[in-house]
Design an enzyme around this catalytic site. Structure first.
Site, PDB file in Angstrom:
ATOM      1  N   GLU A 103     -11.370  33.345  -6.984  1.00  0.00           N
ATOM      2  CA  GLU A 103     -10.097  33.768  -7.298  1.00  0.00           C
ATOM      3  C   GLU A 103      -9.836  34.373  -8.815  1.00  0.00           C
ATOM      4  OE1 GLU A 103      -7.701  30.132  -6.971  1.00  0.00           O
ATOM      5  OE2 GLU A 103      -8.305  29.854  -4.864  1.00  0.00           O
ATOM      6  N   CYS A 120      -7.174  22.081  -4.293  1.00  0.00           N
ATOM      7  CA  CYS A 120      -7.420  20.693  -5.339  1.00  0.00           C
ATOM      8  C   CYS A 120      -8.528  21.422  -6.093  1.00  0.00           C
ATOM      9  CB  CYS A 120      -8.051  19.645  -4.569  1.00  0.00           C
ATOM     10  SG  CYS A 120      -9.383  19.808  -3.170  1.00  0.00           S
ATOM     11  N   HIS A 121      -9.251  22.566  -5.840  1.00  0.00           N
ATOM     12  CA  HIS A 121     -10.406  23.068  -6.373  1.00  0.00           C
ATOM     13  C   HIS A 121      -9.879  23.667  -7.804  1.00  0.00           C
ATOM     14  CE1 HIS A 121      -8.877  26.531  -3.866  1.00  0.00           C
ATOM     15  NE2 HIS A 121      -9.156  27.089  -4.930  1.00  0.00           N
ATOM     16  N   TYR A 129      -6.574  17.682 -14.986  1.00  0.00           N
ATOM     17  CA  TYR A 129      -6.015  16.403 -14.134  1.00  0.00           C
ATOM     18  C   TYR A 129      -5.095  15.899 -15.222  1.00  0.00           C
ATOM     19  CZ  TYR A 129     -10.391  16.552 -11.609  1.00  0.00           C
ATOM     20  OH  TYR A 129     -11.340  16.803 -10.719  1.00  0.00           O
ATOM     21  N   ASN A 151      -7.679  14.694  -0.737  1.00  0.00           N
ATOM     22  CA  ASN A 151      -7.234  15.880  -0.156  1.00  0.00           C
ATOM     23  C   ASN A 151      -7.811  16.068   1.108  1.00  0.00           C
ATOM     24  OD1 ASN A 151      -5.760  18.210   0.429  1.00  0.00           O
ATOM     25  ND2 ASN A 151      -6.744  19.410  -1.151  1.00  0.00           N
TER      26      ASN A 151
END
Length: 152
Positions: free
Chosen positions: A145, A117-118, A88, A109
Protein backbone atom coordinates in the site's frame (compact mmCIF):
# COMPACT_ATOMS: atom_id res chain seq x y z
CA UNK A 1 -25.58 -22.00 5.00
CA UNK A 2 -21.89 -21.17 4.70
CA UNK A 3 -20.38 -20.55 1.29
CA UNK A 4 -16.68 -20.34 0.54
CA UNK A 5 -14.47 -19.36 -2.33
CA UNK A 6 -10.71 -19.63 -2.73
CA UNK A 7 -8.59 -16.75 -3.96
CA UNK A 8 -4.88 -16.86 -4.75
CA UNK A 9 -2.80 -14.02 -3.34
CA UNK A 10 0.84 -13.01 -3.00
CA UNK A 11 0.47 -14.03 0.67
CA UNK A 12 -0.73 -17.52 -0.22
CA UNK A 13 -4.16 -18.98 -0.76
CA UNK A 14 -7.06 -17.19 0.93
CA UNK A 15 -10.59 -18.41 1.59
CA UNK A 16 -13.50 -15.98 1.64
CA UNK A 17 -16.56 -17.11 3.59
CA UNK A 18 -20.09 -15.82 3.30
CA UNK A 19 -23.70 -16.58 4.10
CA UNK A 20 -25.27 -15.70 0.76
CA UNK A 21 -25.82 -12.08 1.78
CA UNK A 22 -22.63 -10.94 3.54
CA UNK A 23 -18.91 -11.64 3.56
CA UNK A 24 -18.49 -13.21 7.00
CA UNK A 25 -14.75 -14.04 7.15
CA UNK A 26 -11.47 -14.21 5.29
CA UNK A 27 -9.02 -16.94 6.26
CA UNK A 28 -5.57 -17.97 5.17
CA UNK A 29 -5.37 -21.35 3.45
CA UNK A 30 -6.89 -23.20 0.54
CA UNK A 31 -10.66 -23.28 0.23
CA UNK A 32 -12.54 -26.54 0.59
CA UNK A 33 -14.97 -25.35 -2.07
CA UNK A 34 -15.43 -22.87 -4.88
CA UNK A 35 -19.01 -21.70 -4.46
CA UNK A 36 -20.46 -19.35 -7.06
CA UNK A 37 -22.19 -17.15 -4.48
CA UNK A 38 -22.31 -13.68 -6.13
CA UNK A 39 -21.07 -11.90 -2.99
CA UNK A 40 -18.02 -14.17 -2.80
CA UNK A 41 -17.34 -13.93 -6.54
CA UNK A 42 -17.34 -10.14 -6.19
CA UNK A 43 -15.13 -10.31 -3.08
CA UNK A 44 -12.67 -12.49 -5.01
CA UNK A 45 -12.66 -10.02 -7.89
CA UNK A 46 -12.04 -7.08 -5.58
CA UNK A 47 -9.24 -8.89 -3.73
CA UNK A 48 -7.62 -9.68 -7.09
CA UNK A 49 -7.79 -5.99 -8.00
CA UNK A 50 -6.35 -5.02 -4.60
CA UNK A 51 -3.40 -7.39 -4.95
CA UNK A 52 -2.97 -6.32 -8.59
CA UNK A 53 -2.70 -2.65 -7.61
CA UNK A 54 -5.99 -1.56 -9.22
CA UNK A 55 -8.08 -1.18 -6.03
CA UNK A 56 -7.55 0.72 -2.79
CA UNK A 57 -10.95 0.34 -1.13
CA UNK A 58 -13.38 -2.53 -0.86
CA UNK A 59 -17.08 -2.18 -1.51
CA UNK A 60 -18.61 -5.36 -0.15
CA UNK A 61 -21.53 -6.23 2.13
CA UNK A 62 -19.91 -7.22 5.42
CA UNK A 63 -21.63 -9.12 8.19
CA UNK A 64 -23.00 -6.58 10.70
CA UNK A 65 -21.01 -6.48 13.91
CA UNK A 66 -22.62 -7.98 17.03
CA UNK A 67 -21.91 -5.06 19.38
CA UNK A 68 -21.91 -1.28 19.20
CA UNK A 69 -18.17 -1.18 19.98
CA UNK A 70 -17.37 -3.74 17.29
CA UNK A 71 -19.34 -1.71 14.73
CA UNK A 72 -17.56 1.53 15.71
CA UNK A 73 -14.20 -0.27 15.65
CA UNK A 74 -14.82 -1.72 12.18
CA UNK A 75 -15.89 1.69 10.90
CA UNK A 76 -12.71 3.22 12.35
CA UNK A 77 -10.56 0.62 10.60
CA UNK A 78 -12.36 1.14 7.30
CA UNK A 79 -11.77 4.90 7.64
CA UNK A 80 -7.97 4.39 7.57
CA UNK A 81 -7.07 5.17 3.96
CA UNK A 82 -4.97 2.95 1.73
CA UNK A 83 -1.30 3.73 2.36
CA UNK A 84 -1.95 5.31 5.77
CA UNK A 85 -1.70 3.99 9.30
CA UNK A 86 -2.99 4.81 12.78
CA UNK A 87 -1.71 3.67 16.14
CA UNK A 88 -3.51 1.57 18.71
CA UNK A 89 -3.40 4.63 20.98
CA UNK A 90 -4.94 6.96 18.40
CA UNK A 91 -7.83 4.59 17.75
CA UNK A 92 -8.24 4.01 21.48
CA UNK A 93 -8.55 7.76 22.09
CA UNK A 94 -11.06 8.10 19.25
CA UNK A 95 -13.20 5.23 20.54
CA UNK A 96 -12.81 5.87 24.27
CA UNK A 97 -11.22 2.52 25.10
CA UNK A 98 -7.75 1.27 26.01
CA UNK A 99 -5.03 0.53 23.43
CA UNK A 100 -5.17 -3.08 24.63
CA UNK A 101 -8.85 -3.23 23.67
CA UNK A 102 -7.91 -2.04 20.19
CA UNK A 103 -5.19 -4.70 19.96
CA UNK A 104 -7.64 -7.39 21.02
CA UNK A 105 -10.22 -6.16 18.52
CA UNK A 106 -7.61 -6.20 15.74
CA UNK A 107 -6.70 -9.77 16.66
CA UNK A 108 -10.38 -10.75 16.59
CA UNK A 109 -11.01 -9.20 13.15
CA UNK A 110 -12.60 -11.98 11.06
CA UNK A 111 -12.23 -10.17 7.75
CA UNK A 112 -8.56 -9.11 7.58
CA UNK A 113 -7.27 -7.23 4.53
CA UNK A 114 -10.83 -6.20 3.57
CA UNK A 115 -11.25 -4.68 7.06
CA UNK A 116 -7.68 -3.33 7.25
CA UNK A 117 -6.40 -4.15 10.73
CA UNK A 118 -2.90 -4.31 9.19
CA UNK A 119 -2.97 -0.48 9.10
CA UNK A 120 -2.90 -0.28 12.91
CA UNK A 121 0.55 0.03 14.50
CA UNK A 122 2.05 0.36 17.94
CA UNK A 123 3.40 3.76 19.00
CA UNK A 124 6.98 2.60 18.43
CA UNK A 125 6.64 -0.77 16.69
CA UNK A 126 4.55 -2.63 14.16
CA UNK A 127 2.35 -4.33 16.72
CA UNK A 128 1.08 -7.80 15.91
CA UNK A 129 -0.82 -9.44 13.11
CA UNK A 130 -3.05 -12.50 13.40
CA UNK A 131 -2.96 -13.45 9.71
CA UNK A 132 -0.89 -16.38 8.47
CA UNK A 133 2.71 -15.26 8.28
CA UNK A 134 2.17 -12.90 11.21
CA UNK A 135 4.17 -9.71 11.10
CA UNK A 136 5.73 -10.63 7.72
CA UNK A 137 2.26 -10.53 6.15
CA UNK A 138 1.55 -7.19 7.84
CA UNK A 139 4.82 -5.78 6.46
CA UNK A 140 3.97 -7.06 2.97
CA UNK A 141 0.51 -5.46 3.07
CA UNK A 142 1.88 -2.12 4.30
CA UNK A 143 4.58 -2.08 1.62
CA UNK A 144 2.01 -3.05 -1.02
CA UNK A 145 0.00 0.00 0.00
CA UNK A 146 3.01 2.31 -0.07
CA UNK A 147 3.18 2.66 3.69
CA UNK A 148 6.45 0.68 3.68
CA UNK A 149 8.60 3.81 4.06
CA UNK A 150 7.81 3.80 7.74
CA UNK A 151 9.25 0.28 8.01
CA UNK A 152 12.79 1.21 7.01
Amino acid sequence: MVFQRGVPSPLGDLTILGDGVFVTALKWGASQGQDDDPVLVEAGRQLGEYFGGQRQDFDLPLLPQPTEFAARFQAALNAISFGHTRTYGELAADLGVSPQAIGQACGANKIPIIVPCHRVLGADNLGGYSGDGGIDSKVWLLRHEGAGGLLI
